[in-house]
Design a protein around this motif. Structure first.
Motif, short mmCIF file in Angstrom:
data_model
loop_
_atom_site.label_atom_id
_atom_site.label_comp_id
_atom_site.label_asym_id
_atom_site.label_seq_id
_atom_site.Cartn_x
_atom_site.Cartn_y
_atom_site.Cartn_z
N SER A 45 0.86 -1.16 0.30
CA SER A 45 0.00 -0.21 0.13
C SER A 45 0.84 1.29 -0.21
CB SER A 45 -0.68 -0.54 1.21
OG SER A 45 -0.40 0.18 2.27
N CYS A 46 2.09 0.64 0.69
CA CYS A 46 3.20 2.15 0.20
C CYS A 46 4.46 1.96 -0.05
CB CYS A 46 3.70 2.53 1.50
SG CYS A 46 2.59 3.40 3.02
N HIS A 47 4.75 0.72 -0.21
CA HIS A 47 5.67 0.54 -1.42
C HIS A 47 5.79 -0.33 -2.53
CE1 HIS A 47 8.59 1.42 1.60
NE2 HIS A 47 8.14 0.96 2.76
N SER A 48 5.19 0.77 -3.48
CA SER A 48 4.44 0.14 -5.37
C SER A 48 4.46 1.37 -5.71
CB SER A 48 2.97 -0.44 -5.14
OG SER A 48 2.48 0.17 -4.83
N SER A 49 4.32 1.08 -6.84
CA SER A 49 5.04 2.00 -8.28
C SER A 49 3.13 2.91 -7.50
CB SER A 49 4.83 2.09 -9.60
OG SER A 49 3.47 0.79 -9.95
N SER A 50 1.74 2.36 -7.50
CA SER A 50 1.03 3.04 -7.09
C SER A 50 1.21 3.62 -5.78
CB SER A 50 -0.02 2.81 -7.68
OG SER A 50 -0.18 1.17 -7.31
N GLY A 51 1.90 3.34 -4.97
CA GLY A 51 1.64 3.34 -3.29
C GLY A 51 1.86 4.97 -2.74
N SER A 52 1.69 4.96 -1.17
CA SER A 52 2.10 6.39 -1.11
C SER A 52 3.07 6.81 -1.29
CB SER A 52 1.22 6.27 -0.17
OG SER A 52 1.76 5.37 1.25
N TRP A 53 4.19 6.10 -1.04
CA TRP A 53 5.23 6.31 -1.67
C TRP A 53 6.10 6.52 -2.88
CZ3 TRP A 53 10.09 6.12 1.36
CH2 TRP A 53 10.40 6.09 2.88
N ALA A 54 4.84 6.41 -3.67
CA ALA A 54 5.59 6.16 -5.21
C ALA A 54 6.28 6.69 -5.72
CB ALA A 54 4.09 6.33 -6.30
N GLY A 55 7.09 6.57 -6.74
CA GLY A 55 8.59 6.94 -7.31
C GLY A 55 9.51 7.18 -5.62
N ARG A 56 9.20 6.50 -4.90
CA ARG A 56 10.71 6.86 -3.82
C ARG A 56 11.17 5.03 -3.94
NH1 ARG A 56 8.07 9.08 0.32
NH2 ARG A 56 7.57 11.12 0.43
N PRO A 57 12.43 4.89 -3.79
CA PRO A 57 12.79 3.87 -4.02
C PRO A 57 13.58 2.90 -3.24
CG PRO A 57 14.40 5.65 -2.93
CD PRO A 57 12.71 6.14 -2.44
N THR A 58 11.91 2.12 -2.71
CA THR A 58 11.66 1.22 -2.65
C THR A 58 10.11 0.80 -3.21
OG1 THR A 58 12.98 1.10 -0.61
CG2 THR A 58 11.61 -0.37 -0.33
#
Length: 117
Positions: A45-58
């Motif tokens: 939910s955070c660590h995916s290309s569409s998650g809340s961390w989208a664009g981040r390294p992990t």
């Protein structure tokens, strides 16, 4: 010479004893499918290309991305840190993984942290 039932019984026993048992290697448990499910349920939910961390390294969109981050996953979910309101692990931030889930992830990492483990 008359062959008696005892003779055939002894021959049968001798054949059974002389046959080698087929040894079946124990099946090694595969942890990665379970690890992938845990990550899908608790991390993507955070660590995916569409998650809340989208664009981040992990990101954990693919098996290769999960495997590449094996050491970081261990540090985040299994290595003790300063206890906080959600337990003493860093991830996931919004909940605490069960001891069973943590154990599964650690076992996967101990086997090598690969998609085949």
């Amino acid at each position: 010479m008359k062959l008696t039932p005892i003779f055939f019984l002894l021959i049968g026993i001798a054949l059974i004893i002389s046959c080698k048992k087929e040894t079946i290697p124990p099946t090694e448990e595969k942890y990665f499918p379970q690890v992938k499910t845990i990550i899908q349920q608790h991390c993507q939910s955070c660590h995916s290309s569409s998650g809340s961390w989208a664009g981040r390294p992990t990101a954990f969109d693919t098996d290769d991305q999960i495997v590449a981050q094996a050491a970081a996953i261990k540090a985040a979910v299994a290595d003790p840190v300063t206890p906080g309101p959600m337990g003493n692990k860093r991830m996931p931030q919004d909940t605490v993984l069960s001891e069973s889930n943590i154990h599964t992830m650690v076992k996967w990492l101990e086997k090598g942290g690969k998609a085949s483990d």
